[in-house]
Scaffold this active site. Structure first.
Site, PDB file in Angstrom:
ATOM      1  N   SER A  43       4.264   4.059   8.843  1.00 12.27           N
ATOM      2  CA  SER A  43       5.595   3.897   8.253  1.00 12.27           C
ATOM      3  C   SER A  43       5.765   4.617   6.918  1.00 12.27           C
ATOM      4  O   SER A  43       6.880   4.959   6.533  1.00 12.27           O
ATOM      5  CB  SER A  43       5.900   2.406   8.067  1.00 12.27           C
ATOM      6  OG  SER A  43       4.872   1.780   7.306  1.00 12.27           O
ATOM      7  N   GLY A  80       4.041   1.194  11.830  1.00  5.77           N
ATOM      8  CA  GLY A  80       3.147   0.183  12.383  1.00  5.77           C
ATOM      9  C   GLY A  80       1.909   0.728  13.052  1.00  5.77           C
ATOM     10  O   GLY A  80       1.057  -0.041  13.517  1.00  5.77           O
ATOM     11  N   ASN A 109      -2.430   0.021   8.051  1.00  6.40           N
ATOM     12  CA  ASN A 109      -2.154  -1.084   8.972  1.00  6.40           C
ATOM     13  C   ASN A 109      -3.432  -1.689   9.543  1.00  6.40           C
ATOM     14  O   ASN A 109      -3.435  -2.862   9.940  1.00  6.40           O
ATOM     15  CB  ASN A 109      -1.247  -0.600  10.114  1.00  6.40           C
ATOM     16  CG  ASN A 109       0.175  -0.366   9.636  1.00  6.40           C
ATOM     17  OD1 ASN A 109       0.764  -1.188   8.942  1.00  6.40           O
ATOM     18  ND2 ASN A 109       0.736   0.781   9.991  1.00  6.40           N
ATOM     19  N   ASP A 193       9.875  -5.498   0.563  1.00  2.38           N
ATOM     20  CA  ASP A 193       8.631  -5.978   1.173  1.00  2.38           C
ATOM     21  C   ASP A 193       7.409  -5.686   0.322  1.00  2.38           C
ATOM     22  O   ASP A 193       6.315  -6.137   0.625  1.00  2.38           O
ATOM     23  CB  ASP A 193       8.443  -5.385   2.571  1.00  2.38           C
ATOM     24  CG  ASP A 193       8.403  -3.851   2.550  1.00  2.38           C
ATOM     25  OD1 ASP A 193       8.262  -3.249   1.466  1.00  2.38           O
ATOM     26  OD2 ASP A 193       8.499  -3.260   3.643  1.00  2.38           O
ATOM     27  N   HIS A 196       6.505  -0.700   1.212  1.00  9.15           N
ATOM     28  CA  HIS A 196       7.041   0.630   1.449  1.00  9.15           C
ATOM     29  C   HIS A 196       7.774   1.151   0.216  1.00  9.15           C
ATOM     30  O   HIS A 196       8.675   0.480  -0.294  1.00  9.15           O
ATOM     31  CB  HIS A 196       7.986   0.602   2.650  1.00  9.15           C
ATOM     32  CG  HIS A 196       7.316   0.170   3.916  1.00  9.15           C
ATOM     33  ND1 HIS A 196       7.335  -1.148   4.351  1.00  9.15           N
ATOM     34  CD2 HIS A 196       6.593   0.877   4.819  1.00  9.15           C
ATOM     35  CE1 HIS A 196       6.652  -1.228   5.485  1.00  9.15           C
ATOM     36  NE2 HIS A 196       6.192  -0.022   5.784  1.00  9.15           N
TER      37      HIS A 196
END
Length: 218
Positions: A43, A80, A109, A193, A196
């Site tokens: 991402s 992801g 991830n 979040d 990012h």
């Protein structure tokens, strides 16, 4: 032998000599092929939460248009994705695009999911070797995890990228989010979040990658 015959004989020899000399000249060098950069990422490279065309890979395309107009970028990043996912996708990408450079931006991830570090390293190793075997140069984009993961795990995770790069003589960006995640006011540069980066942080990402990527281009 008559004078006219001698002249004709000499002329024929001269023509043969010129022709032979022309054949001995080296063939004209083929025009260099355009560089193709394939970014295999997650991402952070797939513009998660961003307006299209504002992520660091899109900014790379714009910079290349100015500095290396014969180069192109294929953004094969998926939000992801893990190193296992990248490893499974890479052979088809190599066969389709025949890249000159492969940027591997995966691993974050893996850590978020608590996957074994040995598996992450094995996947990065396999991807690096596969890309190099296909004739591409490799740039590994390293990642770091927050200190709450524990000092030992944090160091081992960060060292994984350097270990793979050194073992395979690949290029390395030690920390993709340098100047962003380790800045004095890092929270201001991240989306809600806190994982990012915001749009305004992506030029910094490109400036972190570019000095290492540029020498790899033809």
């Amino acid at each position: 032998m008559g004078l006219s015959v001698v002249r004709r004989h000499c002329s024929a020899l001269l023509i043969l000599a010129v022709f032979a000399g022309a054949c001995a000249l080296p063939a004209q060098a083929a025009a260099p092929q355009p560089s193709t950069i394939v970014v295999v990422g997650d991402s952070l490279s797939a513009e998660y939460g961003l307006k299209r065309g504002t992520g660091w890979v899109a900014l790379l395309e714009k910079r290349l248009a100015q500095e290396k107009p014969d180069a192109k970028v294929v953004n094969a990043s998926i939000s992801g994705d893990t190193t296992s996912g990248g490893r499974s996708r890479l052979p088809a990408l190599l066969a389709q695009h025949h890249p000159t450079v492969v940027v591997i931006e995966l691993g974050g991830n893996d850590a978020l999911r608590g996957l074994p570090l040995a598996m992450t390293q094995d996947n990065l190793q396999a991807m690096t070797q596969a890309a190099q075997a296909a004739g591409a140069k490799v740039l590994l984009a390293g990642m770091q995890v927050p200190p709450n993961y524990g000092q030992n795990y944090t160091k081992r995770f960060s060292d994984t990228f350097a270990t793979v790069a050194k073992a395979n003589k690949a290029a390395l960006v030690p920390f993709l989010l340098k100047g962003i995640a380790d800045g004095p006011d890092a929270t201001q540069l991240f989306q809600a979040d806190r994982i990012h980066p915001k749009e305004e942080a992506h030029p910094t990402i490109l400036n972190t990658v570019w000095p290492t990527l540029r020498p790899l281009l033809r």
